[in-house]
Enzyme design. Structure first.
Site, mmCIF file in Angstrom:
data_model
loop_
_atom_site.group_PDB
_atom_site.id
_atom_site.type_symbol
_atom_site.label_atom_id
_atom_site.label_comp_id
_atom_site.label_asym_id
_atom_site.label_seq_id
_atom_site.Cartn_x
_atom_site.Cartn_y
_atom_site.Cartn_z
ATOM 1 C CD GLU A 100 -2.888 1.221 0.357
ATOM 2 O OE1 GLU A 100 -2.470 1.585 -0.758
ATOM 3 O OE2 GLU A 100 -4.072 1.025 0.617
ATOM 4 C CG ASP A 104 -5.353 8.950 5.937
ATOM 5 O OD1 ASP A 104 -4.524 9.747 6.382
ATOM 6 O OD2 ASP A 104 -6.523 9.273 5.687
ATOM 7 C CB THR A 108 -7.964 1.139 2.636
ATOM 8 O OG1 THR A 108 -8.718 2.327 2.396
ATOM 9 C CG2 THR A 108 -7.780 0.383 1.333
ATOM 10 C CG PHE A 153 -3.073 16.485 0.271
ATOM 11 C CD1 PHE A 153 -4.392 16.177 0.587
ATOM 12 C CD2 PHE A 153 -2.582 16.071 -0.960
ATOM 13 C CE1 PHE A 153 -5.198 15.477 -0.308
ATOM 14 C CE2 PHE A 153 -3.375 15.371 -1.856
ATOM 15 C CZ PHE A 153 -4.687 15.074 -1.529
ATOM 16 N NE ARG A 166 -3.301 7.979 -9.417
ATOM 17 C CZ ARG A 166 -3.897 7.661 -8.272
ATOM 18 N NH1 ARG A 166 -3.188 7.306 -7.221
ATOM 19 N NH2 ARG A 166 -5.208 7.710 -8.160
HETATM 20 C C1 PRP Z 1 -5.718 5.981 -0.574
HETATM 21 C C2 PRP Z 1 -4.473 5.135 -0.373
HETATM 22 C C3 PRP Z 1 -4.996 3.993 0.435
HETATM 23 C C4 PRP Z 1 -6.100 4.611 1.268
HETATM 24 C C5 PRP Z 1 -5.582 4.880 2.643
HETATM 25 O O1 PRP Z 1 -6.402 5.456 -1.652
HETATM 26 O O2 PRP Z 1 -3.929 4.721 -1.593
HETATM 27 O O3 PRP Z 1 -5.528 2.959 -0.365
HETATM 28 O O4 PRP Z 1 -6.451 5.840 0.625
HETATM 29 O O5 PRP Z 1 -6.553 5.476 3.404
HETATM 30 P P1 PRP Z 1 -7.221 4.857 4.701
HETATM 31 O O6 PRP Z 1 -6.151 4.321 5.596
HETATM 32 O O7 PRP Z 1 -7.902 6.079 5.306
HETATM 33 O O8 PRP Z 1 -8.213 3.826 4.274
HETATM 34 P P2 PRP Z 1 -7.398 6.266 -2.559
HETATM 35 O O9 PRP Z 1 -8.805 5.902 -2.175
HETATM 36 O O10 PRP Z 1 -7.048 7.734 -2.534
HETATM 37 O O11 PRP Z 1 -7.140 5.636 -3.996
HETATM 38 P P3 PRP Z 1 -5.814 5.640 -4.926
HETATM 39 O O12 PRP Z 1 -4.850 4.644 -4.349
HETATM 40 O O13 PRP Z 1 -6.343 5.208 -6.253
HETATM 41 O O14 PRP Z 1 -5.248 7.038 -4.941
#
Ligand code: PRP
Length: 179
Positions: A100, A104, A108, A153, A166
């Protein structure tokens, strides 16, 4: 209405990232010496980290990818996560490493860990490039971690803002922080 162009400030340079990724790759290669691992990248943010981490491994590895969308992020953290892309094949009996870009709230990865455990892998570890512990709602600890950061951010090296940035080779802070 005032609109200032966001400035990007390098937080971790490509050299610093390469050094950490090499160390993580060495640690994983040590821990799984002589074994096969399945790297599962979480789309899309982890794509670049995973491709570098994979090449830092000295052990045999195969790839899969999952997609997850989380709703009510930010101020309204519902914690509801949905799988938008499932694994291509079962990881039953495999050494799995979830890869990952950023940890955050923890929603996820907690969701994905539960999902992968349903396959009954031999082992399950998590490699995260970045961790923002101050944002955590659901407790979660990565087994292999690149950097711990404050609640800024960040974009680049796979991380986006509205799908931009990205492809930046460095990890940068956007200032001012987007709404
Ligand atoms: C972001 C990141 C993780 C998730 C983390 O994904 O890539 O998958 O958020 O956040 P959390 O710990 O609060 O769950 P995002 O939904 O922005 O998608 P991306 O990877 O396509 O940018």
């Amino acid at each position: 209405m005032k609109s200032s162009k966001p400035q990007l400030q390098v937080l971790f340079s490509r050299a610093q990232i390469a050094e950490r990724v090499a160390a993580l790759g060495a640690a994983i290669s040590r821990d799984f010496a002589g074994q096969h691992v399945v790297l599962i990248g979480v789309l899309k943010g982890a794509a670049i980290f995973m491709s570098d981490l994979a090449r830092a491994l000295t052990i045999d590895a195969s790839f899969d990818f999952v997609g997850a969308a989380s709703y009510g992020k930010g101020s309204k953290s519902s914690g509801e996560v949905q799988l938008t892309k499932d694994l291509d094949r079962s990881v039953s009996g495999e050494n799995v490493i979830l890869v990952e870009d950023i940890l955050d709230t923890g929603f996820t990865l907690s969701f994905l860990r539960r999902m992968v455990l349903l396959h009954e892998p031999k082992t399950l570890r998590v490699a995260a490039l970045l961790d923002k512990p101050s944002r955590r709602i659901e407790p979660f600890t990565a087994d292999y971690l690149g950097f711990t950061i404050e609640d800024r951010f960040v974009v680049g090296y796979g991380l986006d803002h509205n799908e931009r940035y990205r492809n930046l080779p460095d990890i940068c802070i956007i200032d001012p922080m987007p709404e």
